[in-house]
Scaffold this motif. Structure first.
Motif, PDB file in Angstrom:
ATOM      1  N   LYS A 266     -21.162   1.587   0.768  1.00  0.00           N
ATOM      2  CA  LYS A 266     -22.349   2.286   0.288  1.00  0.00           C
ATOM      3  C   LYS A 266     -23.305   2.483   1.456  1.00  0.00           C
ATOM      4  O   LYS A 266     -23.588   1.550   2.201  1.00  0.00           O
ATOM      5  CB  LYS A 266     -23.061   1.484  -0.807  1.00  0.00           C
ATOM      6  CG  LYS A 266     -22.334   1.494  -2.117  1.00  0.00           C
ATOM      7  CD  LYS A 266     -23.171   0.854  -3.204  1.00  0.00           C
ATOM      8  CE  LYS A 266     -22.410   0.914  -4.518  1.00  0.00           C
ATOM      9  NZ  LYS A 266     -23.166   0.329  -5.631  1.00  0.00           N
TER      10      LYS A 266
ATOM     11  N   ASN B  79     -26.020  17.553  -0.872  1.00  0.00           N
ATOM     12  CA  ASN B  79     -24.856  18.254  -1.420  1.00  0.00           C
ATOM     13  C   ASN B  79     -23.849  18.613  -0.333  1.00  0.00           C
ATOM     14  O   ASN B  79     -22.639  18.446  -0.521  1.00  0.00           O
ATOM     15  CB  ASN B  79     -25.295  19.517  -2.166  1.00  0.00           C
ATOM     16  CG  ASN B  79     -26.092  19.205  -3.418  1.00  0.00           C
ATOM     17  OD1 ASN B  79     -26.092  18.085  -3.917  1.00  0.00           O
ATOM     18  ND2 ASN B  79     -26.804  20.197  -3.905  1.00  0.00           N
TER      19      ASN B  79
ATOM     20  N   GLN C 265     -22.263  15.232   0.895  1.00  0.00           N
ATOM     21  CA  GLN C 265     -21.429  14.614  -0.138  1.00  0.00           C
ATOM     22  C   GLN C 265     -20.091  15.335  -0.269  1.00  0.00           C
ATOM     23  O   GLN C 265     -19.064  14.708  -0.484  1.00  0.00           O
ATOM     24  CB  GLN C 265     -22.167  14.612  -1.485  1.00  0.00           C
ATOM     25  CG  GLN C 265     -21.458  13.814  -2.561  1.00  0.00           C
ATOM     26  CD  GLN C 265     -21.408  12.323  -2.251  1.00  0.00           C
ATOM     27  OE1 GLN C 265     -22.428  11.677  -2.173  1.00  0.00           O
ATOM     28  NE2 GLN C 265     -20.228  11.774  -2.072  1.00  0.00           N
ATOM     29  N   SER C 266     -20.117  16.657  -0.112  1.00  0.00           N
ATOM     30  CA  SER C 266     -18.877  17.424  -0.236  1.00  0.00           C
ATOM     31  C   SER C 266     -17.896  17.137   0.901  1.00  0.00           C
ATOM     32  O   SER C 266     -16.713  17.444   0.797  1.00  0.00           O
ATOM     33  CB  SER C 266     -19.180  18.924  -0.302  1.00  0.00           C
ATOM     34  OG  SER C 266     -19.606  19.416   0.950  1.00  0.00           O
TER      35      SER C 266
ATOM     36  N   PRO D 128     -15.334  11.147   2.126  1.00  0.00           N
ATOM     37  CA  PRO D 128     -14.236  10.653   1.287  1.00  0.00           C
ATOM     38  C   PRO D 128     -14.790   9.830   0.119  1.00  0.00           C
ATOM     39  O   PRO D 128     -15.919   9.319   0.179  1.00  0.00           O
ATOM     40  CB  PRO D 128     -13.419   9.780   2.242  1.00  0.00           C
ATOM     41  CG  PRO D 128     -14.338   9.428   3.348  1.00  0.00           C
ATOM     42  CD  PRO D 128     -15.358  10.525   3.447  1.00  0.00           C
ATOM     43  N   GLU D 129     -13.985   9.697  -0.933  1.00  0.00           N
ATOM     44  CA  GLU D 129     -14.425   8.975  -2.138  1.00  0.00           C
ATOM     45  C   GLU D 129     -14.718   7.505  -1.874  1.00  0.00           C
ATOM     46  O   GLU D 129     -15.423   6.870  -2.649  1.00  0.00           O
ATOM     47  CB  GLU D 129     -13.368   9.099  -3.228  1.00  0.00           C
ATOM     48  CG  GLU D 129     -13.225  10.494  -3.781  1.00  0.00           C
ATOM     49  CD  GLU D 129     -12.118  10.604  -4.822  1.00  0.00           C
ATOM     50  OE1 GLU D 129     -11.627   9.553  -5.294  1.00  0.00           O
ATOM     51  OE2 GLU D 129     -11.759  11.735  -5.162  1.00  0.00           O
ATOM     52  N   THR D 130     -14.189   6.967  -0.772  1.00  0.00           N
ATOM     53  CA  THR D 130     -14.392   5.549  -0.462  1.00  0.00           C
ATOM     54  C   THR D 130     -15.807   5.258   0.040  1.00  0.00           C
ATOM     55  O   THR D 130     -16.185   4.100   0.187  1.00  0.00           O
ATOM     56  CB  THR D 130     -13.379   5.081   0.600  1.00  0.00           C
ATOM     57  OG1 THR D 130     -13.461   5.975   1.716  1.00  0.00           O
ATOM     58  CG2 THR D 130     -11.972   5.070   0.038  1.00  0.00           C
TER      59      THR D 130
ATOM     60  N   THR E 138     -19.733   5.810  -0.836  1.00  0.00           N
ATOM     61  CA  THR E 138     -20.728   6.195  -1.826  1.00  0.00           C
ATOM     62  C   THR E 138     -22.059   6.403  -1.126  1.00  0.00           C
ATOM     63  O   THR E 138     -22.535   5.520  -0.407  1.00  0.00           O
ATOM     64  CB  THR E 138     -20.887   5.099  -2.901  1.00  0.00           C
ATOM     65  OG1 THR E 138     -19.615   4.876  -3.499  1.00  0.00           O
ATOM     66  CG2 THR E 138     -21.901   5.498  -3.950  1.00  0.00           C
TER      67      THR E 138
ATOM     68  N   GLU F 250     -14.369   5.898   8.932  1.00  0.00           N
ATOM     69  CA  GLU F 250     -13.009   5.593   8.471  1.00  0.00           C
ATOM     70  C   GLU F 250     -12.345   4.500   9.293  1.00  0.00           C
ATOM     71  O   GLU F 250     -11.458   3.833   8.824  1.00  0.00           O
ATOM     72  CB  GLU F 250     -12.164   6.873   8.450  1.00  0.00           C
ATOM     73  CG  GLU F 250     -12.560   7.783   7.285  1.00  0.00           C
ATOM     74  CD  GLU F 250     -11.811   9.095   7.241  1.00  0.00           C
ATOM     75  OE1 GLU F 250     -11.239   9.511   8.276  1.00  0.00           O
ATOM     76  OE2 GLU F 250     -11.806   9.712   6.170  1.00  0.00           O
TER      77      GLU F 250
END
Length: 192
Positions: free
Chosen positions: A2, A14, A17-18, A21-23, A25, A189
């Motif tokens: 996070k 926006n 966020q786009s 990666p989903e990992t 937040t 990452e």
């Protein structure tokens, strides 16, 4: 993981966020209860990004990232640069800013410019910065209704449409913020 993105600009949230990666937040300033205006008093784009990230870390305790972006126009000696958001005054109005820029360029042949974004990250007590640059041209009139800021008058090199006429996906691929955020993502990452 996070992270707080130290901005109140929902367009930026926006866009970023786009790309993430989903990992990862992303929390907004609103999510952490930060309602005050974060100072941006440094003389450089990098300095402002660092200042905002440090502010959130010091006042709220979150690992975070912040960005600052400037439009640098060659014929105007790099203006509006660090003052891009408030080029035409403290009201921070995009149309006023574009109108002032177009007026200042009216008699200039060189309309080359670049958008520069610096993302500052504070993670586990360490500070990192990531830069993205997109070179292009300031056109003579506003075109398009997508994007924000100077997008209707900025055309990236190799394009025939402004940032306000291309898709968000395309803008993220070639744009300054997308490039800086991709460097941030590549770094994060390695930390996940």
């Amino acid at each position: 993981m996070k992270l707080v993105f130290a901005t109140n600009n929902q367009h930026k949230v926006n866009e970023v966020q786009s790309l993430l990666p989903e990992t990862i937040t992303v929390l907004s300033l609103k999510d952490i209860g930060c309602t005050e205006n974060i100072p941006e008093t440094q003389p450089t784009i990098e300095g402002n990004a660092i200042q905002k990230a440090q502010y959130v870390k010091e006042k709220y305790g979150y690992d975070c990232f912040a960005d600052d972006t400037g439009l640098e126009v060659n014929a105007l000696n790099g203006e509006p640069g660090v003052f891009s958001a408030r080029y035409a005054g403290s009201q921070r109005n995009a149309d006023d800013n574009m109108n002032k820029l177009l007026e200042n360029l009216a008699d200039k042949k060189d309309r080359s410019a670049q958008f520069k974004t610096v993302v500052a990250l504070i993670l586990n007590g360490q500070q990192y910065t990531f830069e993205g640059i997109c070179k292009g041209t300031i056109i003579h009139e506003k075109r398009g209704d997508q994007g924000f800021g100077y997008d209707p008058i900025f055309m990236a090199d190799g394009f025939t449409e402004t940032f306000a006429q291309i898709s968000l996906e395309e803008k993220n691929r070639v744009g300054h913020r997308g490039k800086a955020v991709q460097k941030l993502i590549d770094f994060l990452e390695t930390k996940i």
